[in-house]
Design a protein around this motif. Structure first.
Motif, mmCIF file in Angstrom:
data_model
loop_
_atom_site.group_PDB
_atom_site.id
_atom_site.type_symbol
_atom_site.label_atom_id
_atom_site.label_comp_id
_atom_site.label_asym_id
_atom_site.label_seq_id
_atom_site.Cartn_x
_atom_site.Cartn_y
_atom_site.Cartn_z
ATOM 1 N N GLU A 252 1.200 -7.065 2.023
ATOM 2 C CA GLU A 252 0.115 -6.764 2.962
ATOM 3 C C GLU A 252 0.505 -7.036 4.416
ATOM 4 O O GLU A 252 -0.094 -6.478 5.344
ATOM 5 C CB GLU A 252 -1.136 -7.573 2.603
ATOM 6 N N LYS A 253 1.542 -7.840 4.634
ATOM 7 C CA LYS A 253 1.976 -8.166 5.992
ATOM 8 C C LYS A 253 3.012 -7.179 6.528
ATOM 9 O O LYS A 253 3.312 -7.212 7.729
ATOM 10 C CB LYS A 253 2.576 -9.571 6.033
ATOM 11 N N CYS A 261 -2.169 -2.899 -1.241
ATOM 12 C CA CYS A 261 -3.250 -3.330 -2.118
ATOM 13 C C CYS A 261 -3.044 -2.904 -3.565
ATOM 14 O O CYS A 261 -3.743 -3.385 -4.465
ATOM 15 C CB CYS A 261 -4.584 -2.795 -1.598
ATOM 16 N N LEU A 262 -2.089 -2.003 -3.803
ATOM 17 C CA LEU A 262 -1.811 -1.557 -5.178
ATOM 18 C C LEU A 262 -0.983 -2.580 -5.944
ATOM 19 O O LEU A 262 -0.937 -2.546 -7.174
ATOM 20 C CB LEU A 262 -1.062 -0.223 -5.156
ATOM 21 N N GLY A 311 -1.563 -2.237 -9.866
ATOM 22 C CA GLY A 311 -2.878 -2.266 -10.480
ATOM 23 C C GLY A 311 -3.320 -0.903 -10.974
ATOM 24 O O GLY A 311 -2.620 0.101 -10.829
ATOM 25 N N PHE A 312 -4.517 -0.853 -11.534
ATOM 26 C CA PHE A 312 -5.010 0.400 -12.122
ATOM 27 C C PHE A 312 -5.259 1.459 -11.060
ATOM 28 O O PHE A 312 -5.259 2.657 -11.365
ATOM 29 C CB PHE A 312 -6.294 0.129 -12.916
ATOM 30 N N GLU A 313 -5.467 1.029 -9.790
ATOM 31 C CA GLU A 313 -5.690 2.020 -8.733
ATOM 32 C C GLU A 313 -4.487 2.934 -8.571
ATOM 33 O O GLU A 313 -4.630 4.128 -8.274
ATOM 34 C CB GLU A 313 -5.986 1.315 -7.397
ATOM 35 N N ALA A 314 -3.281 2.387 -8.748
ATOM 36 C CA ALA A 314 -2.073 3.198 -8.619
ATOM 37 C C ALA A 314 -2.028 4.279 -9.685
ATOM 38 O O ALA A 314 -1.634 5.424 -9.426
ATOM 39 C CB ALA A 314 -0.831 2.312 -8.706
ATOM 40 N N THR A 323 7.249 4.955 -4.822
ATOM 41 C CA THR A 323 6.683 5.151 -3.485
ATOM 42 C C THR A 323 6.488 3.810 -2.791
ATOM 43 O O THR A 323 6.771 3.657 -1.592
ATOM 44 C CB THR A 323 5.332 5.891 -3.584
ATOM 45 N N VAL A 324 6.030 2.826 -3.524
ATOM 46 C CA VAL A 324 5.852 1.477 -2.968
ATOM 47 C C VAL A 324 7.203 0.863 -2.630
ATOM 48 O O VAL A 324 7.370 0.228 -1.576
ATOM 49 C CB VAL A 324 5.075 0.593 -3.964
#
Length: 335
Positions: A252-253, A261-262, A311-314, A323-324
């Motif tokens: 996040e930084k 956030c994923l 997380g499930f959002e990804a 990608t991350v």
């Protein structure tokens, strides 16, 4: 500009000998396996470091052929284990059998006692069997009837996962996946490569009689592994590697908040160790006695994709872990 040490870490003759052996293994691989250059590189890194590899792909992409070819090229004992839900730990590590004639129990070692072990569809085996196998990977020994049996040296495990079938599978826990040095994801061959594959089958390249001639022995493999450990890794690159792993835990930084956030969990210190080992091996494969930043960058996906937990959002947004990883690599300054 990196400040390289003036002391010779590896003798030129030693590096040349390693290059000769690796080139011979590569030729054997290319004679049997069409394309799959990244798979060849991943397997060679595994062989040069003794690290374990997790391979994910659909069936039919020559994973077994590739592993068998590498083993034949270095005169290594090779065993393939087809994982199924009813596979027991004793089917892998071994068991004791009662010998009625002698009136005693005789230890029968399991197929894990080989130099190169292919665990086909490891996620089809039960959690208890996975645990027994992963313990052997970590401890380099098995315990049968209270007696410890060392695994041969070199010893490496190539495990495969089929991503398109979920019925009757047991997902590998994240902590256990961390024990694999690299995870590679294989894709389908191109039409040209597939045509060449069919041609080679018709020509009998894959027949039982077409076993490649060994270009090295196990002593040579052990020598290469010692050489790889002496490859120079500049302290600036160590800080770079640790920085990449650190960002996975505090994303996040450093990266876009929408991607940060994923991430539910970042990589453990095993990722830093895997980076240093694999980067040294990659340098040797490219004929160098020192690591450069590009070695680390080219390994980022293979080292981190199974260690960064999204997380499930990804999944819902169809954002792959690569990608991350690309965003993380782009956020850390290259030395």
């Amino acid at each position: 500009m990196l400040q390289m040490s003036t002391a010779a870490r590896i003798e030129p003759a030693e590096l040349a000998r390693v290059q000769q052996i690796v080139a011979g293994i590569s030729r054997s691989f290319e004679a049997k396996v069409v394309g799959q250059s990244r798979l060849r590189e991943t397997l060679l890194i595994s062989l040069l470091t003794g690290g374990h590899v997790l391979l994910e792909s659909v069936p039919g992409l020559a994973k077994t052929t590739a592993a068998q070819t590498i083993a034949d090229s270095v005169s290594a004992a090779f065993h393939r284990i087809q994982c199924t839900p009813d596979l027991l730990p004793s089917d892998i590590v071994g068991t004791q059998i009662y010998d009625a004639a002698q009136g005693t129990f005789v230890t029968q070692l399991g197929p894990v006692h080989a130099n190169i072990v292919l665990l086909d569809e490891i996620n089809r085996s039960s959690a208890k069997t996975q645990s027994a196998m992963l313990e052997a990977m970590q401890e380099r020994q098995t315990t049968i009837g209270g007696q410890n049996y060392s695994l041969p040296s070199p010893f490496l495990v190539l495990a495969t996962q089929n991503p398109i079938e979920q019925e009757g599978t047991y997902r590998l826990p994240e902590a256990q996946m961390d024990r694999f040095m690299l995870k590679d994801v294989l894709d389908y061959p191109s039409p040209v490569e597939e045509v060449e594959m069919v041609r080679r089958i018709d020509a009998g390249v894959f027949s039982a009689e077409a076993t490649p001639t060994a270009v090295a022995g196990l002593d040579d493999v052990r020598m290469i592994q010692r050489t790889v450990r002496n490859v120079y890794l500049d302290p600036a690159l160590v800080h770079y590697i640790v920085g990449l792993v650190y960002v996975t835990r505090h994303a996040e930084k450093y990266i876009d908040p929408a991607l940060a956030c994923l991430i539910e969990f970042g990589a453990s210190p095993r990722a830093s160790i895997a980076f240093t080992q694999a980067a040294r091996a990659l340098a040797v494969l490219q004929g160098r006695d020192h690591v450069i930043p590009e070695d680390v960058k080219s390994l980022a996906a293979r080292v981190l994709r199974h260690r960064i937990i999204l997380g499930f959002e990804a999944v819902a947004e169809n954002i792959p872990v690569e990608t991350v990883i690309d965003a993380i690599v782009g956020s850390v300054q290259t030395p």
